[in-house]
Design a protein around this motif. Structure first.
Motif, PDB file in Angstrom:
ATOM      1  N   LEU A  20       0.851  -1.190   0.000  1.00 35.62           N
ATOM      2  CA  LEU A  20       0.000   0.000   0.000  1.00 35.62           C
ATOM      3  C   LEU A  20       0.883   1.234   0.000  1.00 35.62           C
ATOM      4  O   LEU A  20       1.858   1.304   0.757  1.00 35.62           O
ATOM      5  N   HIS A  21       0.550   2.201  -0.861  1.00 35.69           N
ATOM      6  CA  HIS A  21       1.292   3.456  -0.932  1.00 35.69           C
ATOM      7  C   HIS A  21       0.493   4.582  -0.277  1.00 35.69           C
ATOM      8  O   HIS A  21      -0.697   4.431   0.021  1.00 35.69           O
ATOM      9  N   ALA A  22       1.143   5.718  -0.078  1.00 36.80           N
ATOM     10  CA  ALA A  22       0.509   6.868   0.564  1.00 36.80           C
ATOM     11  C   ALA A  22      -0.621   7.427  -0.292  1.00 36.80           C
ATOM     12  O   ALA A  22      -0.669   7.233  -1.514  1.00 36.80           O
ATOM     13  N   VAL A  23      -1.534   8.135   0.354  1.00 42.07           N
ATOM     14  CA  VAL A  23      -2.673   8.745  -0.335  1.00 42.07           C
ATOM     15  C   VAL A  23      -2.204   9.929  -1.173  1.00 42.07           C
ATOM     16  O   VAL A  23      -1.465  10.796  -0.696  1.00 42.07           O
ATOM     17  N   ARG A  24      -2.658   9.937  -2.416  1.00 44.96           N
ATOM     18  CA  ARG A  24      -2.386  11.061  -3.313  1.00 44.96           C
ATOM     19  C   ARG A  24      -3.687  11.432  -4.010  1.00 44.96           C
ATOM     20  O   ARG A  24      -4.297  10.586  -4.673  1.00 44.96           O
ATOM     21  N   GLU A  25      -4.114  12.669  -3.834  1.00 41.65           N
ATOM     22  CA  GLU A  25      -5.349  13.158  -4.429  1.00 41.65           C
ATOM     23  C   GLU A  25      -6.529  12.247  -4.090  1.00 41.65           C
ATOM     24  O   GLU A  25      -7.388  11.954  -4.922  1.00 41.65           O
ATOM     25  N   GLY A  26      -6.551  11.791  -2.833  1.00 47.00           N
ATOM     26  CA  GLY A  26      -7.668  11.013  -2.330  1.00 47.00           C
ATOM     27  C   GLY A  26      -7.634   9.533  -2.641  1.00 47.00           C
ATOM     28  O   GLY A  26      -8.523   8.790  -2.208  1.00 47.00           O
ATOM     29  N   LEU A  27      -6.609   9.060  -3.368  1.00 46.08           N
ATOM     30  CA  LEU A  27      -6.510   7.645  -3.730  1.00 46.08           C
ATOM     31  C   LEU A  27      -5.145   7.095  -3.325  1.00 46.08           C
ATOM     32  O   LEU A  27      -4.141   7.813  -3.352  1.00 46.08           O
ATOM     33  N   VAL A  49       1.319   3.923 -14.538  1.00 46.10           N
ATOM     34  CA  VAL A  49       1.133   2.502 -14.245  1.00 46.10           C
ATOM     35  C   VAL A  49       1.759   1.680 -15.369  1.00 46.10           C
ATOM     36  O   VAL A  49       1.970   2.175 -16.481  1.00 46.10           O
ATOM     37  N   GLN A  50       2.038   0.409 -15.050  1.00 44.28           N
ATOM     38  CA  GLN A  50       2.569  -0.507 -16.058  1.00 44.28           C
ATOM     39  C   GLN A  50       1.496  -1.536 -16.394  1.00 44.28           C
ATOM     40  O   GLN A  50       0.985  -2.229 -15.501  1.00 44.28           O
ATOM     41  N   TYR A  51       1.164  -1.645 -17.670  1.00 41.72           N
ATOM     42  CA  TYR A  51       0.121  -2.554 -18.122  1.00 41.72           C
ATOM     43  C   TYR A  51       0.621  -3.293 -19.365  1.00 41.72           C
ATOM     44  O   TYR A  51       0.990  -2.679 -20.369  1.00 41.72           O
ATOM     45  N   PRO A  62      -9.572  -0.742 -10.847  1.00 41.28           N
ATOM     46  CA  PRO A  62      -9.419  -2.195 -10.693  1.00 41.28           C
ATOM     47  C   PRO A  62      -7.969  -2.649 -10.554  1.00 41.28           C
ATOM     48  O   PRO A  62      -7.041  -2.000 -11.053  1.00 41.28           O
ATOM     49  N   PHE A  63      -7.791  -3.795  -9.911  1.00 38.11           N
ATOM     50  CA  PHE A  63      -6.463  -4.362  -9.686  1.00 38.11           C
ATOM     51  C   PHE A  63      -6.056  -5.151 -10.927  1.00 38.11           C
ATOM     52  O   PHE A  63      -6.274  -6.367 -11.022  1.00 38.11           O
ATOM     53  N   ARG A  64      -5.445  -4.449 -11.875  1.00 42.88           N
ATOM     54  CA  ARG A  64      -5.083  -5.107 -13.143  1.00 42.88           C
ATOM     55  C   ARG A  64      -3.730  -4.666 -13.689  1.00 42.88           C
ATOM     56  O   ARG A  64      -3.353  -5.065 -14.803  1.00 42.88           O
ATOM     57  N   LYS A  72      -1.200  -7.838  -8.332  1.00 43.83           N
ATOM     58  CA  LYS A  72      -1.791  -6.849  -9.226  1.00 43.83           C
ATOM     59  C   LYS A  72      -2.071  -5.562  -8.450  1.00 43.83           C
ATOM     60  O   LYS A  72      -2.479  -5.588  -7.288  1.00 43.83           O
ATOM     61  N   TRP A  73      -1.872  -4.434  -9.145  1.00 47.14           N
ATOM     62  CA  TRP A  73      -2.036  -3.131  -8.512  1.00 47.14           C
ATOM     63  C   TRP A  73      -3.303  -2.435  -9.006  1.00 47.14           C
ATOM     64  O   TRP A  73      -3.695  -2.568 -10.159  1.00 47.14           O
ATOM     65  N   GLY A  74      -3.916  -1.695  -8.092  1.00 49.47           N
ATOM     66  CA  GLY A  74      -5.042  -0.832  -8.419  1.00 49.47           C
ATOM     67  C   GLY A  74      -5.052   0.328  -7.443  1.00 49.47           C
ATOM     68  O   GLY A  74      -4.042   0.598  -6.777  1.00 49.47           O
ATOM     69  N   PHE A  75      -6.194   1.015  -7.326  1.00 47.94           N
ATOM     70  CA  PHE A  75      -6.287   2.159  -6.428  1.00 47.94           C
ATOM     71  C   PHE A  75      -7.559   2.065  -5.592  1.00 47.94           C
ATOM     72  O   PHE A  75      -8.619   1.679  -6.100  1.00 47.94           O
ATOM     73  N   VAL A  76      -7.433   2.431  -4.313  1.00 42.85           N
ATOM     74  CA  VAL A  76      -8.576   2.455  -3.394  1.00 42.85           C
ATOM     75  C   VAL A  76      -8.710   3.856  -2.825  1.00 42.85           C
ATOM     76  O   VAL A  76      -7.740   4.639  -2.803  1.00 42.85           O
ATOM     77  N   ASP A  77      -9.921   4.190  -2.355  1.00 46.33           N
ATOM     78  CA  ASP A  77     -10.093   5.493  -1.705  1.00 46.33           C
ATOM     79  C   ASP A  77      -9.762   5.378  -0.221  1.00 46.33           C
ATOM     80  O   ASP A  77      -9.318   4.318   0.253  1.00 46.33           O
ATOM     81  N   THR A  78      -9.966   6.449   0.526  1.00 42.22           N
ATOM     82  CA  THR A  78      -9.548   6.476   1.935  1.00 42.22           C
ATOM     83  C   THR A  78     -10.476   5.695   2.854  1.00 42.22           C
ATOM     84  O   THR A  78     -10.271   5.685   4.066  1.00 42.22           O
TER      85      THR A  78
END
Length: 498
Positions: free
Chosen positions: A226-233, A272-274, A254-256, A241-247
């Motif tokens: 988990l990374h720090a919050v940036r602009e609310g995400l 991101v890398q896809y 999605p985690f893709r 797999k990586w995605g973004f969650v809110d606070t």
């Protein structure tokens, strides 16, 4: 003389940064006895003590027969001379034997002698130690954290501001208290980051989550990373797999993705890398700047510029910048690049030291056109960022090149290169000390005196040892083995014969 050694050591390391007027009452040594005089040298408080410290807010610590007490400006005893030591700042720390207590400066006791040490903190609380265990007190002497932990600290945010949460460590686990003394959580976390945008990443049982400024676990510790919050995400990882969650821990993107940049979202985009390709996505997870090319790594977009990396023909990583359309804007010739801020960016380049095969990275500052505004001569990225921010805010900055400090404006025009004041002093004197004090301590042939920062001598080098000036006074020792006395910033000595 042990009772004097403690406060002498303390006084030696303290340095003031603002010149001060001579106090109305000054410790005055008369033979081997101490009292207080006014700036004219007239004795105001009789020399009845074995040692005396300068007044602070109308109070002064004095010693007699190895015991410390407190007097007021009229010489009246506020605290009887019964203690082994008294350390005074906004509160008093009294030592009796090997134990400390906390008191107000009017003598009101706030705690019993329950502690091995009491340390004031910038957070406004007191760190206490008892039998190798630590806790905290508030300014009223009330227990905030019991002295039963291996380590205690007030948590800060990314800017260095103190929060209302206190982290306690018991073995390898971290728990939380608030400033009111309420235990928020038992020691259960193995990692706790600084607060960033109101949230801090925590680790529990090999999983990552996030707490808010009240200590609540707003994102459950259920993620692989988990990374720090940036602009609310916040960027989060689940099963590779990586995605973004809110606070609140709700999935937003999605985690893709194979990877994400730790910098997260900036100005509405995240790198991101896809499918082995780096691209920028918007807050809906849709590609906003996809492209194909030789680029394999990106930084965060700011000011419409994107740091990126390529491999040159020799297989070496080179960094430059793309514009908001994904096209090359600044050549890929650097070894390190940072995000733009208000029109300027820090870059780094490896350079070989003179007559050496060793390479070290040097830093400079570019503008949006790619022009080198500050030459790549700086030894640290932190120094370069400070200069970048000064250029952005004030239109000019100072930087050091070799032995000289130079001024540069926002167009890259360099002027006023000259030796810094400290360097000038070193050319004249064998040693310097207290460079941040109102007067700099300087030495010639083993004797110490004081001069102004511009090099003008104020007190000739004639003392065996000196301490830094604080509140208009400095301790000096005339000869080895002789006692100290005080001098003011004009060089007047406050000492007399018996």
């Amino acid at each position: 003389m042990r009772f004097i050694a403690g406060f002498l050591l303390y006084f030696l390391v303290v340095a003031s940064v603002v010149p001060a007027a001579v106090p109305e009452l000054i410790p005055f040594r008369q033979g081997n006895a101490w009292g207080y005089c006014d700036p004219t040298g007239e004795l105001r408080i009789a020399a009845d003590y074995d040692a005396a410290l300068p007044f602070q807010n109308g109070r002064a610590v004095v010693f007699r027969r190895g015991k410390a007490g407190l007097i007021d400006a009229q010489g009246q005893v506020i605290i009887a001379l019964l203690y082994d030591n008294i350390i005074m700042d906004r509160h008093l720390r009294l030592r009796r034997g090997k134990r400390y207590a906390l008191a107000r400066t009017n003598g009101e006791m706030l705690t019993p002698f329950d502690y091995d040490q009491i340390f004031p903190e910038r957070s406004g609380l007191f760190l206490v130690e008892d039998a190798g265990r630590f806790g905290m007190l508030d300014t009223a002497g009330q227990r905030v954290v019991p002295a039963q932990y291996d380590h205690v600290r007030v948590l800060r945010d990314r800017s260095g501001n103190y929060t209302d949460l206190i982290a306690v460590r018991d073995g390898e686990f971290i728990g939380l208290y608030d400033r009111c003394g309420n235990r928020i959580s038992s020691p259960r976390y193995t990692r706790m980051d600084v607060f960033d945008n109101g949230f801090a990443v925590v680790q529990r049982e090999y999983r990552f989550g996030m707490i808010d400024l009240e200590g609540r676990e707003v994102i459950e510790a259920a993620y692989d990373n988990l990374h720090a919050v940036r602009e609310g995400l916040a960027a989060a990882a689940v099963r590779g797999k990586w995605g973004f969650v809110d606070t609140q821990g709700r999935e937003v993107v999605p985690f893709r993705f194979q990877a994400v940049k730790p910098s997260g979202f900036f100005q509405g985009r995240a790198a991101v890398q896809y499918r082995d390709q780096w691209l920028f996505i918007d807050r809906k997870g849709e590609a906003s700047l996809p492209w194909k090319g030789p680029y394999f790594s990106f930084g965060r977009m700011s000011d419409g510029m994107i740091p990126a990396a390529v491999l040159d023909r020799g297989g070496r990583v080179r960094y430059g910048y793309l514009d908001h359309k994904g096209e090359g804007a600044i050549p890929f010739v650097y070894d390190q690049t940072f995000a733009f801020r208000e029109g300027f960016a820090v870059v780094g380049q490896l350079s070989r030291l003179r007559n050496s095969v060793i390479e070290r990275r040097r830093y400079g500052v570019l503008d949006r056109a790619g022009k080198v505004v500050v030459p790549l001569v700086l030894s640290s990225a932190t120094e370069a960022r400070i200069i970048r921010d000064s250029l952005a805010s004030y239109g000019s900055a100072h930087f050091r090149e070799g032995d000289k400090y130079c001024r540069v404006d926002h167009r890259g025009r360099i002027s006023d290169c000259q030796l810094p004041a400290e360097q000038k002093l070193m050319l004249r004197y064998a040693q310097t000390r207290c460079e941040r004090s109102p007067l700099v301590a300087v030495a010639v042939a083993g004797r110490w005196g004081f001069c102004q920062r511009n090099g003008r001598e104020v007190i000739p080098p004639k003392y065996h040892e000196v301490a830094c000036f604080e509140n208009g006074l400095a301790m000096v020792w005339p000869r080895e083995g002789e006692g100290y006395f005080f001098v003011d910033e004009r060089g007047r000595e406050y000492v007399g014969a018996e």
